[in-house]
Design a protein around this motif. Structure first.
Motif, PDB file in Angstrom:
ATOM      1  N   ALA A  18      -1.313  -3.345 -13.435  1.00 55.44           N
ATOM      2  CA  ALA A  18      -0.973  -2.508 -12.279  1.00 55.44           C
ATOM      3  C   ALA A  18      -2.251  -1.979 -11.629  1.00 55.44           C
ATOM      4  CB  ALA A  18      -0.067  -1.363 -12.705  1.00 55.44           C
ATOM      5  N   GLY A  21      -3.959  -6.001  -8.651  1.00 56.15           N
ATOM      6  CA  GLY A  21      -3.494  -7.044  -7.741  1.00 56.15           C
ATOM      7  C   GLY A  21      -4.245  -7.068  -6.422  1.00 56.15           C
ATOM      8  N   VAL A  41       3.524  -4.350  -5.931  1.00 57.11           N
ATOM      9  CA  VAL A  41       2.700  -3.403  -6.680  1.00 57.11           C
ATOM     10  C   VAL A  41       3.601  -2.544  -7.563  1.00 57.11           C
ATOM     11  CG1 VAL A  41       1.068  -1.494  -6.442  1.00 57.11           C
ATOM     12  CG2 VAL A  41       1.047  -3.352  -4.782  1.00 57.11           C
ATOM     13  N   ASN A  42       3.161  -2.328  -8.806  1.00 56.64           N
ATOM     14  CA  ASN A  42       3.861  -1.445  -9.755  1.00 56.64           C
ATOM     15  C   ASN A  42       5.295  -1.885 -10.053  1.00 56.64           C
ATOM     16  OD1 ASN A  42       1.888   0.371 -10.551  1.00 56.64           O
ATOM     17  ND2 ASN A  42       2.181   1.615  -8.720  1.00 56.64           N
ATOM     18  N   ASP A  52       1.534  -5.836 -11.327  1.00 54.36           N
ATOM     19  CA  ASP A  52       1.493  -6.342  -9.957  1.00 54.36           C
ATOM     20  C   ASP A  52       1.838  -7.827 -10.007  1.00 54.36           C
ATOM     21  OD1 ASP A  52       0.602  -3.819  -9.298  1.00 54.36           O
ATOM     22  OD2 ASP A  52      -1.426  -4.435  -8.748  1.00 54.36           O
TER      23      ASP A  52
END
Length: 144
Positions: A18, A21, A41-42, A52
């Motif tokens: 995380a 990316g 993302v996340n 990611d």
């Protein structure tokens, strides 16, 4: 729940730590891509907690050693006709050339610009590399 369409032919870069990316997205210059790219993302992950993901709706050439330096836990899935045909589990490369640069002013690569910067993996746990010429230590995250 977020829903992203399937990829017919392309690449999915999965299990990115995380927050890492964006480095890959920028390194691959995906903001200038003429094809569809999804950057998540996340995302929730049973294995990692959060991760990611980058989905690329095209087949592109990726330098796996550099990708492994950014994040060795990455899995690259090659998609053909909406099916995963190959899974590539990245790791830190044993040897890298002209990716890391030696910062030691006494190293031959510092004064002789034509000599390639060669580093050998010293400690995979720490992600440390040793210059082949002067033994200077660099870390995987130090690449240009």
């Amino acid at each position: 729940m977020l829903n992203i369409a399937k990829i017919k032919n392309g690449i999915v870069i999965d299990h990115i730590k995380a927050g890492q990316g964006i480095k890959i997205f920028n390194w691959l210059k995906l903001d200038k891509a003429p094809y569809t790219v999804a950057f998540v993302v996340n995302a929730s992950s049973d294995r990692m907690g959060r991760k990611d993901i980058i989905k690329i709706d095209d087949t592109i050439t990726i330098d796996f050693p550099i990708l492994g330096l950014i994040d060795p836990s990455i899995t690259v899935n090659i998609i053909e006709n909406e099916v995963i045909t190959e899974k590539i589990q990245l790791r830190l490369p044993e040897r890298v050339e002209n990716i890391l640069t030696c910062k030691n002013p006494r190293c031959v690569t510092y004064t002789e610009k034509y000599i390639p910067h060669i580093f050998l993996l010293e400690d995979a746990e720490r992600g440390s590399y040793r210059c082949e010429y002067c033994d200077e230590i660099r870390f995987a995250g130090d690449f240009r």
